[in-house]
Design an enzyme around this catalytic site. Structure first.
Site, PDB file in Angstrom:
ATOM      1  N   GLU A  18      39.551  56.730  18.486  1.00  0.00           N
ATOM      2  CA  GLU A  18      39.152  55.763  17.467  1.00  0.00           C
ATOM      3  C   GLU A  18      37.636  55.588  17.492  1.00  0.00           C
ATOM      4  O   GLU A  18      37.029  55.405  18.559  1.00  0.00           O
ATOM      5  CB  GLU A  18      39.826  54.415  17.746  1.00  0.00           C
TER       6      GLU A  18
ATOM      7  N   LYS B  37      42.671  52.032   8.317  1.00  0.00           N
ATOM      8  CA  LYS B  37      43.473  51.092   9.093  1.00  0.00           C
ATOM      9  C   LYS B  37      43.893  49.915   8.229  1.00  0.00           C
ATOM     10  O   LYS B  37      43.075  49.301   7.535  1.00  0.00           O
ATOM     11  CB  LYS B  37      42.674  50.607  10.303  1.00  0.00           C
TER      12      LYS B  37
ATOM     13  N   CYS C 202      44.911  52.190  16.884  1.00  0.00           N
ATOM     14  CA  CYS C 202      44.813  51.188  17.943  1.00  0.00           C
ATOM     15  C   CYS C 202      45.907  50.128  17.854  1.00  0.00           C
ATOM     16  O   CYS C 202      47.078  50.389  18.096  1.00  0.00           O
ATOM     17  CB  CYS C 202      43.416  50.562  17.923  1.00  0.00           C
TER      18      CYS C 202
END
Length: 506
Positions: free
Chosen positions: A264, A330, A382
């Site tokens: 990430e 995301k 994440c």
């Protein structure tokens, strides 16, 4: 008076102690029977207590559970938040106190609306209410479904129920075991012990049942680059190119891999700042018939910022273009880390609320799989991997692997990254898909379709994990239908338990 006061404190203190033991059921300790034992003790502590007192006892259980279970959050607040120690401890206390409300709610509702000592109380209402309050914790204010008890069972026989109904079904059976044992103890009805024994035996038997089939014709060589970049140095201007070259050099040594994966936000720059570098990297990957998947910070033409995943090299998107939509953005952002609730009020209060990169926009809930070297990757960045229904919604019949990139350097040497990996393993088991997890400093690993870690590299080392992963055919029942059958059962359990609350049947 002193004796009476001490007596009133005993149950709440015992509950806090029992709750504090519960995180030992999770990674890295993984003593999974505790996740059955400690709710059992909570049920004994609230037995025949008034609803308000039961709620207080349940709240104290939650205080112990979350104070020890998510203590790792304090590392990021204290180290990177720029706040005095006393202020960071105050914020952690607020978080723990808030999360404990849900176990208090469970205990209060159970003793308020369901008659003590009945089958309805223990075998219907208890697991149903626990699941409902867990669901609320995973939904209110964007949700925090960390430490659902089902995750602790990833290596227990109960894990075999995950492909049937997800981690919620595992949690449900965990609580059903606890409540059956509690009733057996209180009623001295030892035949009830057959309930957890039957559940565990069934789970053990399901271990050998394959819902999906590995496809040997679709083996993929991957190389996961763990840069081990110190979080405090990552965004310093003079560390930008040393960091980028760390990943570039390690990738050059692994062009034989079909897919090379960076973590990430591996590139400590916004994408629009380095288009020439990314174009050259794209060309180099194509020349070597390889793909590079990397986390990158992205800006849209509307000047919205995204935490994204980009595919370079061999892919169907063509040559690299900055304005391409071939990104995963995301969706489920981390509160305070990636967006600040009530930011007009909170940002002026303290530097913590101005952490770097705390003003991102959301991507869509469902996004197309990324395609790298002909393989379809269902992405989760994440924190997103903890939201099972979101991951499920993004896995398609064409998905080869679940891909999750993370940077747990925010949490140092704490248990947070290990718990995070435990959660990721559950996603693989639920959906019957191998999982690729690439991180900055660990845990970097790959799992098979049953959530078993097949290869892993040590934390806090600059290293490369090379592995060959096999795709699967078919789908699990959980992937096909989700959790709605379970929640129908939960609703029916509450209705039946409510209607029988005045029954003498026990």
């Amino acid at each position: 008076m002193i004796k009476a006061f001490f007596h009133r404190l005993m149950r709440p203190l015992a509950a806090a102690f029992v709750g504090a033991l519960t995180p030992l059921a999770f990674a890295p300790y993984q003593f999974w029977p505790l996740a059955i034992l400690t709710p059992l003790l909570l049920l004994l502590l609230i037995h025949q207590q008034p609803a308000k007192k039961a709620a207080w006892i349940g709240y104290c259980w939650g205080l112990g559970f979350f104070a020890f279970g998510i203590s790792w959050v304090h590392v990021s607040i204290d180290t990177f938040g720029g706040m005095p120690k006393i202020a960071s401890l105050f914020l952690m206390s607020l978080l723990v106190g808030y999360l404990a409300l849900y176990t208090g709610l469970f205990a209060g509702l159970l003793n308020r609306f369901f008659r003590h000592d009945t089958i309805s109380h223990f075998l219907l209402a208890t697991p149903a209410l626990w699941l409902i309050t867990d669901w609320l914790r995973g939904w209110v204010m964007t949700g925090f479904p960390w430490l659902w008890l089902g995750y602790s069972q990833i290596d227990s026989p109960l894990a075999s129920f995950a492909p049937l109904g997800g981690v919620e079904l595992v949690t449900f059976f965990t609580l059903l075991c606890s409540s059956a044992l509690a009733m057996a103890w209180l009623k001295r009805s030892w035949i009830l012990v057959l309930i957890p024994l039957t559940i565990l035996a069934t789970g053990f038997g399901l271990r050998n049942f394959d819902w999906v089939t590995p496809d040997p014709s679709t083996q993929t060589r991957v190389a996961l680059i763990q840069g081990n970049i110190k979080q405090a140095e990552k965004w310093l201007p003079n560390q930008r190119w040393p960091t980028i070259m760390t990943y570039t050099d390690l990738s050059r040594e692994n062009w034989d891999a079909d897919i090379i994966v960076w973590p990430e936000a591996a590139i400590p720059a916004f994408e629009f700042e380095i288009p020439s570098y990314l174009s050259n990297l794209d060309s180099a990957a194509k020349m070597n018939d390889s793909s590079i998947v990397t986390g990158v910070l992205n800006q849209s033409p509307e000047r919205s910022f995204y935490n994204s995943i980009l595919v370079l090299g061999t892919n169907p998107y063509g040559d690299y273009r900055y304005d391409s939509d071939a990104r995963y953005h995301k969706h489920h952002l981390l509160p305070f880390g990636e967006f600040v609730p009530f930011e007009d009020w909170l940002r002026p209060i303290a530097p913590f609320f101005n952490l770097p990169m705390s003003s991102f926009s959301r991507g869509d809930y469902i996004q197309p799989n990324l395609i790298a070297k002909g393989r379809h990757l269902a992405a989760a960045l994440c924190y997103e991997i903890i939201f099972n229904e979101q991951v499920r919604a993004n896995v398609t019949d064409e998905t080869d692997f679940i891909l999750t990139l993370s940077n747990d350097a925010w949490f140092g040497h704490s248990n947070g990254p290990l718990q995070h990996m435990e959660i990721a393993r559950m996603r693989a088991l639920e959906l019957g898909k191998p999982l690729i997890r690439s991180t900055n400093n660990g845990v970097t690993a790959v799992t098979d379709h049953k959530g078993k870690i097949t290869q892993q590299i040590p934390q806090f080392e600059t290293a490369v994990l090379k592995a060959t992963i096999t795709s699967t055919k078919g789908e699990t029942p959980y992937h096909a239908v989700g959790t709605w059958p379970l929640y129908i059962w939960v609703l029916l359990s509450l209705i039946v338990g409510w209607t029988r609350r005045h029954s003498d049947y026990s």
